[in-house]
Design a protein around this motif. Structure first.
Motif, PDB file in Angstrom:
ATOM      1  N   SER A 278     -68.742 -40.346 -23.905  1.00 53.28           N
ATOM      2  CA  SER A 278     -70.014 -39.814 -23.436  1.00 53.28           C
ATOM      3  C   SER A 278     -69.782 -39.322 -22.020  1.00 53.28           C
ATOM      4  O   SER A 278     -69.692 -40.127 -21.089  1.00 53.28           O
ATOM      5  N   PRO A 279     -69.615 -38.022 -21.828  1.00 54.25           N
ATOM      6  CA  PRO A 279     -69.275 -37.508 -20.495  1.00 54.25           C
ATOM      7  C   PRO A 279     -70.316 -37.907 -19.460  1.00 54.25           C
ATOM      8  O   PRO A 279     -71.520 -37.855 -19.716  1.00 54.25           O
ATOM      9  N   THR A 280     -69.868 -38.305 -18.291  1.00 52.31           N
ATOM     10  CA  THR A 280     -70.770 -38.624 -17.201  1.00 52.31           C
ATOM     11  C   THR A 280     -71.064 -37.392 -16.364  1.00 52.31           C
ATOM     12  O   THR A 280     -71.886 -37.425 -15.493  1.00 52.31           O
ATOM     13  N   SER A 281     -70.347 -36.317 -16.629  1.00 50.04           N
ATOM     14  CA  SER A 281     -70.634 -35.046 -15.981  1.00 50.04           C
ATOM     15  C   SER A 281     -70.329 -33.949 -16.985  1.00 50.04           C
ATOM     16  O   SER A 281     -69.612 -34.153 -17.933  1.00 50.04           O
TER      17      SER A 281
ATOM     18  N   GLY B 184     -66.272 -47.955 -23.129  1.00 51.27           N
ATOM     19  CA  GLY B 184     -66.958 -48.631 -22.031  1.00 51.27           C
ATOM     20  C   GLY B 184     -66.303 -48.444 -20.680  1.00 51.27           C
ATOM     21  O   GLY B 184     -66.770 -48.991 -19.685  1.00 51.27           O
ATOM     22  N   GLN B 185     -65.207 -47.693 -20.622  1.00 46.18           N
ATOM     23  CA  GLN B 185     -64.493 -47.461 -19.358  1.00 46.18           C
ATOM     24  C   GLN B 185     -64.689 -46.019 -18.910  1.00 46.18           C
ATOM     25  O   GLN B 185     -64.596 -45.082 -19.719  1.00 46.18           O
ATOM     26  N   LYS B 186     -64.990 -45.839 -17.631  1.00 45.57           N
ATOM     27  CA  LYS B 186     -65.089 -44.484 -17.088  1.00 45.57           C
ATOM     28  C   LYS B 186     -63.692 -44.022 -16.710  1.00 45.57           C
ATOM     29  O   LYS B 186     -63.021 -44.631 -15.873  1.00 45.57           O
ATOM     30  N   ILE B 187     -63.217 -42.955 -17.363  1.00 44.58           N
ATOM     31  CA  ILE B 187     -61.850 -42.485 -17.137  1.00 44.58           C
ATOM     32  C   ILE B 187     -61.844 -40.989 -16.814  1.00 44.58           C
ATOM     33  O   ILE B 187     -62.837 -40.289 -17.041  1.00 44.58           O
ATOM     34  N   ILE B 188     -60.720 -40.529 -16.306  1.00 43.94           N
ATOM     35  CA  ILE B 188     -60.560 -39.108 -16.000  1.00 43.94           C
ATOM     36  C   ILE B 188     -60.100 -38.363 -17.249  1.00 43.94           C
ATOM     37  O   ILE B 188     -59.185 -38.799 -17.953  1.00 43.94           O
TER      38      ILE B 188
ATOM     39  N   GLY C  64     -58.831 -44.267 -13.697  1.00 44.26           N
ATOM     40  CA  GLY C  64     -60.215 -44.330 -13.235  1.00 44.26           C
ATOM     41  C   GLY C  64     -60.511 -43.220 -12.239  1.00 44.26           C
ATOM     42  O   GLY C  64     -59.603 -42.545 -11.734  1.00 44.26           O
ATOM     43  N   PRO C  65     -61.801 -42.994 -11.925  1.00 45.16           N
ATOM     44  CA  PRO C  65     -62.191 -41.913 -11.006  1.00 45.16           C
ATOM     45  C   PRO C  65     -61.548 -42.005  -9.627  1.00 45.16           C
ATOM     46  O   PRO C  65     -61.397 -40.990  -8.941  1.00 45.16           O
ATOM     47  N   ASP C  66     -61.160 -43.226  -9.211  1.00 47.06           N
ATOM     48  CA  ASP C  66     -60.533 -43.378  -7.895  1.00 47.06           C
ATOM     49  C   ASP C  66     -59.015 -43.179  -7.955  1.00 47.06           C
ATOM     50  O   ASP C  66     -58.323 -43.353  -6.949  1.00 47.06           O
ATOM     51  N   GLY C  67     -58.490 -42.841  -9.144  1.00 49.25           N
ATOM     52  CA  GLY C  67     -57.058 -42.592  -9.296  1.00 49.25           C
ATOM     53  C   GLY C  67     -56.242 -43.805  -9.671  1.00 49.25           C
ATOM     54  O   GLY C  67     -55.026 -43.714  -9.849  1.00 49.25           O
ATOM     55  N   SER C  68     -56.904 -44.959  -9.814  1.00 52.94           N
ATOM     56  CA  SER C  68     -56.188 -46.183 -10.172  1.00 52.94           C
ATOM     57  C   SER C  68     -56.034 -46.294 -11.691  1.00 52.94           C
ATOM     58  O   SER C  68     -56.943 -45.916 -12.440  1.00 52.94           O
TER      59      SER C  68
ATOM     60  N   PRO D 251     -58.082 -37.385 -22.372  1.00 55.46           N
ATOM     61  CA  PRO D 251     -57.756 -38.285 -21.258  1.00 55.46           C
ATOM     62  C   PRO D 251     -56.391 -37.984 -20.658  1.00 55.46           C
ATOM     63  O   PRO D 251     -55.505 -37.440 -21.327  1.00 55.46           O
ATOM     64  N   VAL D 252     -56.255 -38.339 -19.395  1.00 60.42           N
ATOM     65  CA  VAL D 252     -54.962 -38.200 -18.718  1.00 60.42           C
ATOM     66  C   VAL D 252     -54.446 -39.604 -18.410  1.00 60.42           C
ATOM     67  O   VAL D 252     -55.217 -40.565 -18.345  1.00 60.42           O
ATOM     68  N   TYR D 253     -53.136 -39.695 -18.238  1.00 63.89           N
ATOM     69  CA  TYR D 253     -52.486 -40.996 -18.076  1.00 63.89           C
ATOM     70  C   TYR D 253     -51.596 -41.025 -16.836  1.00 63.89           C
ATOM     71  O   TYR D 253     -51.087 -39.984 -16.389  1.00 63.89           O
ATOM     72  N   ILE D 254     -51.373 -42.224 -16.338  1.00 62.39           N
ATOM     73  CA  ILE D 254     -50.390 -42.481 -15.280  1.00 62.39           C
ATOM     74  C   ILE D 254     -49.231 -43.253 -15.892  1.00 62.39           C
ATOM     75  O   ILE D 254     -49.424 -44.129 -16.736  1.00 62.39           O
TER      76      ILE D 254
END
Length: 202
Positions: free
Chosen positions: A195-198, A80-84, A178-182, A91-94
């Motif tokens: 489910s890819p959004t792009s 349910g979370q949009k992630i990079i 997230g898409p904004d880098g946070s 997925p990538v992590y910070i």
């Protein structure tokens, strides 16, 4: 008496030959051991640095780090979370112990093996659905580690690929992005297929 003297001389010659043979074998064994890096006390001697708790070994040499390269960063919906994610859907992590804008990662040694750096090739990665500012810093292996808003990004070695984000929340310092880098602090470590959004570059 003459035959007895000859026998004695023959034994002396045999002992001399055996001594020379033993000396040669001993020299060969010592040379072999020194080639394997074993000291006189029989303890291993390695030229490679031994990682310490700080990630540095003897002589302040960084151990070789693990890394993987991607050409594309986009978004996917996981739990349910949009992630990079990268070009393979991973997925990538910070790492929240990193500081934005620093010239290198603080994840070194065994940390870098469990959390490989996300690197770009000669060209910056193409972005799809991402508003974060993308840059790079020198990676420990000599490549270019990708940054989002000045923060280095990583993979988690235990993820099984697309749809797996088992590194989420590990030790309270590793988070998906997230898409904004946070960093995204919510969500569980058990995920479903994204489910890819792009469209993702394969």
């Amino acid at each position: 008496m003459a035959p007895r003297k000859e026998a004695s001389g023959g034994l002396s010659m045999q002992f001399k030959h055996r001594s020379l043979a033993l000396a040669a074998v001993s020299s060969a064994v010592l040379l072999a051991l020194s080639g394997c890096g074993v000291g006189s006390a029989g303890s291993p001697q390695s030229s490679a640095p031994v990682p310490s708790a700080s990630g540095y070994g003897a002589g302040n040499l960084e151990p070789q780090a693990s890394s993987r390269t991607t050409t594309n960063l986009s978004t996917a919906t996981v739990d349910g979370q949009k992630i990079i994610v990268d070009s393979n859907g991973s997925p990538v992590y910070i790492y929240t112990l990193d500081n934005p804008g620093e010239s290198k990662s603080v994840c070194l040694g065994s940390c870098a093996l469990l959390w490989p750096a996300v690197e770009s090739g000669d060209q910056a990665p193409q972005l799809q659905g991402i508003s974060a500012k993308v840059g790079s810093i020198p990676a420990a292996d000599g490549g270019k580690q990708i940054t989002l808003n000045g923060m280095p990004i990583y993979y988690y070695a235990k993820d099984s690929g697309s749809g797996s984000a088992t590194g989420q929340g590990v030790a309270g310092v590793w988070y998906v992005v997230g898409p904004d880098g946070s960093p995204i602090y919510g969500g569980s470590t058990s995920t479903s297929s994204p489910s890819p959004t792009s469209s993702l570059s394969r």
